[in-house]
Design a protein around this motif. Structure first.
Motif, PDB file in Angstrom:
ATOM      1  N   ARG A  38       2.906  10.660   3.939  1.00  0.00           N
ATOM      2  CA  ARG A  38       3.228   9.308   4.399  1.00  0.00           C
ATOM      3  C   ARG A  38       2.362   8.294   3.660  1.00  0.00           C
ATOM      4  O   ARG A  38       2.835   7.226   3.268  1.00  0.00           O
ATOM      5  N   ALA A  39       1.096   8.633   3.478  1.00  0.00           N
ATOM      6  CA  ALA A  39       0.188   7.762   2.733  1.00  0.00           C
ATOM      7  C   ALA A  39       0.643   7.632   1.283  1.00  0.00           C
ATOM      8  O   ALA A  39       0.580   6.540   0.702  1.00  0.00           O
ATOM      9  N   TYR A  40       1.111   8.729   0.708  1.00  0.00           N
ATOM     10  CA  TYR A  40       1.615   8.703  -0.673  1.00  0.00           C
ATOM     11  C   TYR A  40       2.764   7.700  -0.799  1.00  0.00           C
ATOM     12  O   TYR A  40       2.788   6.873  -1.709  1.00  0.00           O
ATOM     13  N   THR A  41       3.707   7.766   0.120  1.00  0.00           N
ATOM     14  CA  THR A  41       4.854   6.853   0.092  1.00  0.00           C
ATOM     15  C   THR A  41       4.399   5.405   0.225  1.00  0.00           C
ATOM     16  O   THR A  41       4.850   4.530  -0.525  1.00  0.00           O
ATOM     17  N   ALA A  42       3.510   5.135   1.153  1.00  0.00           N
ATOM     18  CA  ALA A  42       2.997   3.771   1.329  1.00  0.00           C
ATOM     19  C   ALA A  42       2.275   3.310   0.067  1.00  0.00           C
ATOM     20  O   ALA A  42       2.421   2.156  -0.361  1.00  0.00           O
ATOM     21  N   GLY A  43       1.524   4.215  -0.556  1.00  0.00           N
ATOM     22  CA  GLY A  43       0.820   3.873  -1.785  1.00  0.00           C
ATOM     23  C   GLY A  43       1.763   3.520  -2.925  1.00  0.00           C
ATOM     24  O   GLY A  43       1.485   2.612  -3.712  1.00  0.00           O
ATOM     25  N   LEU A  44       2.874   4.218  -3.007  1.00  0.00           N
ATOM     26  CA  LEU A  44       3.862   3.898  -4.047  1.00  0.00           C
ATOM     27  C   LEU A  44       4.418   2.487  -3.895  1.00  0.00           C
ATOM     28  O   LEU A  44       4.693   1.806  -4.873  1.00  0.00           O
ATOM     29  N   LEU A  45       4.576   2.057  -2.652  1.00  0.00           N
ATOM     30  CA  LEU A  45       5.275   0.803  -2.382  1.00  0.00           C
ATOM     31  C   LEU A  45       4.371  -0.394  -2.095  1.00  0.00           C
ATOM     32  O   LEU A  45       4.844  -1.530  -2.127  1.00  0.00           O
ATOM     33  N   GLU A  46       3.110  -0.174  -1.807  1.00  0.00           N
ATOM     34  CA  GLU A  46       2.280  -1.271  -1.299  1.00  0.00           C
ATOM     35  C   GLU A  46       2.193  -2.475  -2.228  1.00  0.00           C
ATOM     36  O   GLU A  46       2.066  -3.600  -1.771  1.00  0.00           O
ATOM     37  N   ASN A  47       2.257  -2.261  -3.520  1.00  0.00           N
ATOM     38  CA  ASN A  47       2.141  -3.382  -4.459  1.00  0.00           C
ATOM     39  C   ASN A  47       3.468  -3.762  -5.108  1.00  0.00           C
ATOM     40  O   ASN A  47       3.490  -4.299  -6.216  1.00  0.00           O
ATOM     41  N   ILE A  48       4.560  -3.548  -4.397  1.00  0.00           N
ATOM     42  CA  ILE A  48       5.868  -3.931  -4.918  1.00  0.00           C
ATOM     43  C   ILE A  48       5.908  -5.436  -5.199  1.00  0.00           C
ATOM     44  O   ILE A  48       6.596  -5.887  -6.110  1.00  0.00           O
ATOM     45  N   GLY A  49       5.123  -6.203  -4.474  1.00  0.00           N
ATOM     46  CA  GLY A  49       5.029  -7.645  -4.725  1.00  0.00           C
ATOM     47  C   GLY A  49       4.448  -7.951  -6.090  1.00  0.00           C
ATOM     48  O   GLY A  49       4.796  -8.963  -6.713  1.00  0.00           O
ATOM     49  N   HIS A  50       3.582  -7.076  -6.598  1.00  0.00           N
ATOM     50  CA  HIS A  50       3.052  -7.247  -7.962  1.00  0.00           C
ATOM     51  C   HIS A  50       4.160  -7.142  -8.994  1.00  0.00           C
ATOM     52  O   HIS A  50       4.139  -7.842 -10.009  1.00  0.00           O
ATOM     53  N   LEU A  51       5.106  -6.251  -8.747  1.00  0.00           N
ATOM     54  CA  LEU A  51       6.218  -6.113  -9.689  1.00  0.00           C
ATOM     55  C   LEU A  51       7.008  -7.410  -9.786  1.00  0.00           C
ATOM     56  O   LEU A  51       7.437  -7.795 -10.867  1.00  0.00           O
ATOM     57  N   VAL A  52       7.185  -8.062  -8.656  1.00  0.00           N
ATOM     58  CA  VAL A  52       7.883  -9.352  -8.655  1.00  0.00           C
ATOM     59  C   VAL A  52       7.090 -10.365  -9.479  1.00  0.00           C
ATOM     60  O   VAL A  52       7.654 -11.073 -10.326  1.00  0.00           O
ATOM     61  N   LEU A  53       5.779 -10.409  -9.254  1.00  0.00           N
ATOM     62  CA  LEU A  53       4.937 -11.331 -10.025  1.00  0.00           C
ATOM     63  C   LEU A  53       5.013 -11.016 -11.519  1.00  0.00           C
ATOM     64  O   LEU A  53       5.181 -11.918 -12.342  1.00  0.00           O
TER      65      LEU A  53
END
Length: 186
Positions: A38-53
């Motif tokens: 579960r932590a792995y999945t959250a880690g993959l997605l936590e900085n999705i906002g950086h991709l937008v930037l």
């Protein structure tokens, strides 16, 4: 498919997300507060906002770097330039995608896990500390992260990890990344 020949080397944002996810799994395994996958999945997605930037807001990203170089903490520089930080951008995006609320909450609060819903705090704290480990590993490899964030002490309290534990886990993550690189390079 599924054999060793299917290994793909990723670079940039995707590689950083992968390192972060592995770091989250390592932290979760150590502290025992959340399930490692579960932590792995959250880690993959936590900085999705950086991709937008990175993809759509290059001039804003440059302004954020300039403000943070003046001594403002990066998360505050993002809010100053954009009116919100990357975590809020990511949370809004994942809400639009109808991802589970726990992931939206963790993404939104990974820099301030104490603000997450009570059931999500340990996962948000794990994600935050994984980002800190990732920053350290990238810096040790001579590839510093584009934006640097400070350790949130509440994250340490929520996971039960000390600064010394984080230093040790940075070494563990670095070793894991070295093994992965050796595997890929054969």
């Amino acid at each position: 498919t599924g054999g060793d020949d299917d290994v793909v080397v990723v670079e940039g944002d995707a590689a950083e997300a992968d390192i972060l996810a592995i770091g989250a799994r390592i932290i979760a395994s150590r502290c025992g507060k959340v399930a490692p996958e579960r932590a792995y999945t959250a880690g993959l997605l936590e900085n999705i906002g950086h991709l937008v930037l990175d993809r759509f807001m290059d001039s804003a990203l440059q302004a954020i770097r300039a403000v943070s170089l003046s001594g403002t903490e990066t998360i505050d520089a993002e809010k100053k330039v954009l009116g919100m930080h990357h975590a809020e951008i990511g949370a809004r995006l994942t809400t639009r995608w109808s991802l589970p609320e726990v992931l939206v909450d963790v993404i939104r609060h990974h820099h301030h896990p104490e603000l997450a819903a009570a059931d999500d705090r340990a996962l948000a704290a794990t994600s935050h500390l994984a980002e800190i480990l990732t920053q350290e590993v990238l810096a040790e490899q001579g590839e510093p992260a584009a934006l640097i964030y400070e350790v949130n002490e509440a994250a340490c309290q929520l996971t039960g990890l000390s600064r010394e534990d984080l230093s040790e886990l940075t070494g563990v993550l670095g070793q894991e990344m070295a093994r992965a690189k050796d595997f890929v390079q054969g």
